[in-house]
Structures are given as C-alpha cells and as structure tokens.
Design a protein around this motif. Sequence first.
Motif, PDB file in Angstrom:
ATOM      1  N   GLU A 186      52.780  26.241  17.151  1.00 53.71           N
ATOM      2  CA  GLU A 186      51.841  27.206  16.581  1.00 53.71           C
ATOM      3  C   GLU A 186      51.685  27.029  15.069  1.00 53.71           C
ATOM      4  OE1 GLU A 186      51.257  32.084  16.229  1.00 53.71           O
ATOM      5  OE2 GLU A 186      52.895  31.235  17.427  1.00 53.71           O
ATOM      6  N   TYR A 187      52.798  26.901  14.371  1.00 48.37           N
ATOM      7  CA  TYR A 187      52.734  26.761  12.914  1.00 48.37           C
ATOM      8  C   TYR A 187      52.205  25.384  12.507  1.00 48.37           C
ATOM      9  CZ  TYR A 187      55.240  31.145  12.413  1.00 48.37           C
ATOM     10  OH  TYR A 187      55.581  32.474  12.444  1.00 48.37           O
ATOM     11  N   VAL A 188      52.624  24.348  13.224  1.00 50.41           N
ATOM     12  CA  VAL A 188      52.127  23.008  12.914  1.00 50.41           C
ATOM     13  C   VAL A 188      50.614  22.955  13.071  1.00 50.41           C
ATOM     14  CG1 VAL A 188      52.108  20.599  13.668  1.00 50.41           C
ATOM     15  CG2 VAL A 188      54.276  21.818  13.471  1.00 50.41           C
ATOM     16  N   LYS A 189      50.102  23.565  14.138  1.00 49.69           N
ATOM     17  CA  LYS A 189      48.649  23.558  14.356  1.00 49.69           C
ATOM     18  C   LYS A 189      47.913  24.268  13.226  1.00 49.69           C
ATOM     19  CE  LYS A 189      45.000  24.746  17.640  1.00 49.69           C
ATOM     20  NZ  LYS A 189      44.126  25.285  16.587  1.00 49.69           N
ATOM     21  N   ALA A 190      48.452  25.396  12.763  1.00 54.61           N
ATOM     22  CA  ALA A 190      47.796  26.141  11.686  1.00 54.61           C
ATOM     23  C   ALA A 190      47.692  25.290  10.419  1.00 54.61           C
ATOM     24  CB  ALA A 190      48.565  27.431  11.409  1.00 54.61           C
ATOM     25  N   PHE A 191      48.779  24.599  10.063  1.00 51.17           N
ATOM     26  CA  PHE A 191      48.764  23.765   8.860  1.00 51.17           C
ATOM     27  C   PHE A 191      47.907  22.515   9.068  1.00 51.17           C
ATOM     28  CE2 PHE A 191      52.174  26.472   7.496  1.00 51.17           C
ATOM     29  CZ  PHE A 191      52.189  26.366   6.116  1.00 51.17           C
ATOM     30  N   LEU A 192      47.914  21.952  10.267  1.00 48.22           N
ATOM     31  CA  LEU A 192      47.086  20.782  10.529  1.00 48.22           C
ATOM     32  C   LEU A 192      45.603  21.146  10.471  1.00 48.22           C
ATOM     33  CD1 LEU A 192      47.241  17.793  11.152  1.00 48.22           C
ATOM     34  CD2 LEU A 192      47.335  18.347  13.595  1.00 48.22           C
ATOM     35  N   ASP A 193      45.257  22.309  10.991  1.00 47.24           N
ATOM     36  CA  ASP A 193      43.867  22.777  10.895  1.00 47.24           C
ATOM     37  C   ASP A 193      43.454  22.943   9.436  1.00 47.24           C
ATOM     38  OD1 ASP A 193      43.655  22.785  13.634  1.00 47.24           O
ATOM     39  OD2 ASP A 193      43.868  24.952  13.857  1.00 47.24           O
ATOM     40  N   GLU A 194      44.354  23.493   8.608  1.00 48.88           N
ATOM     41  CA  GLU A 194      44.057  23.660   7.189  1.00 48.88           C
ATOM     42  C   GLU A 194      43.887  22.307   6.514  1.00 48.88           C
ATOM     43  OE1 GLU A 194      43.770  25.528   3.251  1.00 48.88           O
ATOM     44  OE2 GLU A 194      43.119  25.890   5.323  1.00 48.88           O
ATOM     45  N   PHE A 195      44.749  21.365   6.869  1.00 45.99           N
ATOM     46  CA  PHE A 195      44.622  20.027   6.283  1.00 45.99           C
ATOM     47  C   PHE A 195      43.281  19.409   6.640  1.00 45.99           C
ATOM     48  CE2 PHE A 195      44.816  15.456   6.296  1.00 45.99           C
ATOM     49  CZ  PHE A 195      45.445  15.161   5.099  1.00 45.99           C
TER      50      PHE A 195
END
Length: 215
Positions: A186-195
């Motif tokens: 969940e957290y990895v996806k949020a940061f990857l989406d931001e990137f």
Amino acid sequence: MRGAWAGLAAAAALGLALAVLVWRRRPRPVREVLFFPSQPICTEALLAEAAAPGAGSRPRPCPCPLPRGDCALGRLLRRLLSARRSLELCLFAFSSPPLARAVQLLHRRGVRVRLVTDAQSMAMKGSQIGLLRHAGIQVRHDQESGYMHHKFAIVDGRMLLTGSLNWTTQAIQSNRENVLVLEDEEYVKAFLDEFERIWEEFDPRNYSFFSKDSK
C-alpha cells in the motif's frame, strides 16, 4: 467408511502441515529504521561485491584506514544494491560519492534507474547529479519556485526507503536523520504513484527557458 474418513483426515493434516511449512519459509517483509549520523566506514567491499556479484573471490583488502562494520550507511547501501530490476530516486540533494557509486553500479548491471531532483540543489558544489547523467542515468528536475523536497527511493517496485535524510555527506556523517525501510504494498504504491506523477510533470519537453534579457 472409516478408512475413507481416515484418509481424508490424513490428507487434510498433510496439507495443513505443508501450508505451515511454506508460511514459515516465506521471508518476512522488511521493516527497518536507520538512524543517522553514521560513522565513516570503508564501503569498498560492498561496492566491489556489487560490481562483480557471485564472482567467487573475495575483493582485495582496501588500504584505507576507515573501519569496517555494520552501520546505517552500510545498511542503506545494501538495501539499494539489492535492486535487480528498477530503482526510482526522488531526492532533494545528492552529493554522497558512495551512494552515487552504488547507483552507477546498478545502472551498469542493467537496473533501470530514474532520478528526480531539485534544480537548485543539483547545481550545488559536490552534487553527483552531473556524474550520474554523464553515466547515462535518466534525470529530471523541477522548474518551480518551491523546492522538490522529497527524499525517497523505491527498489524493484516493492521496497520503500524514505525519511528526513538528504543523500549528502553532511547529512550522513553529521546530522540527526532517519530513513524508514519497509516492504508494504500500500505505501510503496502511494510513493510510486507520486513518483510517476512528478516524472511526467518534469518531462523535459515541458521545460521552458528564459534569457536574462527577457521581460
């Protein structure tokens, strides 16, 4: 009839035992906190091993006087060097030579590396951004009045490294800083989406440049 039930019970017990065994063997998700400042250490062995993984021979001893051992910088390097497919970097400042060497090694190993940084910080003395770009690593920067102040990395789309740490020698050796390392979808996806959002926003085709004489 009893024999059939006994067979079913035995099969169920065997299935349960196998499931438990597989669950026990499954590696636990990474959960780690790194605190800085980190003592200066010799990073040559880590970098040499990453440059020639599985070579079967130990790297030559480094003649430098720095100590060997476990520390926050060494752990951060190991997490980065574990990348096999991709590495996304979103960093305000990047002037640490050992971390830059690790990123270049990954690039040479075929890992897709993309880096987003702040336009003002990349022009500061000691910045490693120019060397990374010269090595062929994709770099994009902002064109805004505010800072691109993120400080995070994503390894293979599965592991997040984020915290207060700028990737500078000053921050690593002198500042009170932190880096949280975790494998959490969940957290990895949020940061990857931001990137990905920033990566597209900072596409060089969208850059605009003005001369000093323009009004």
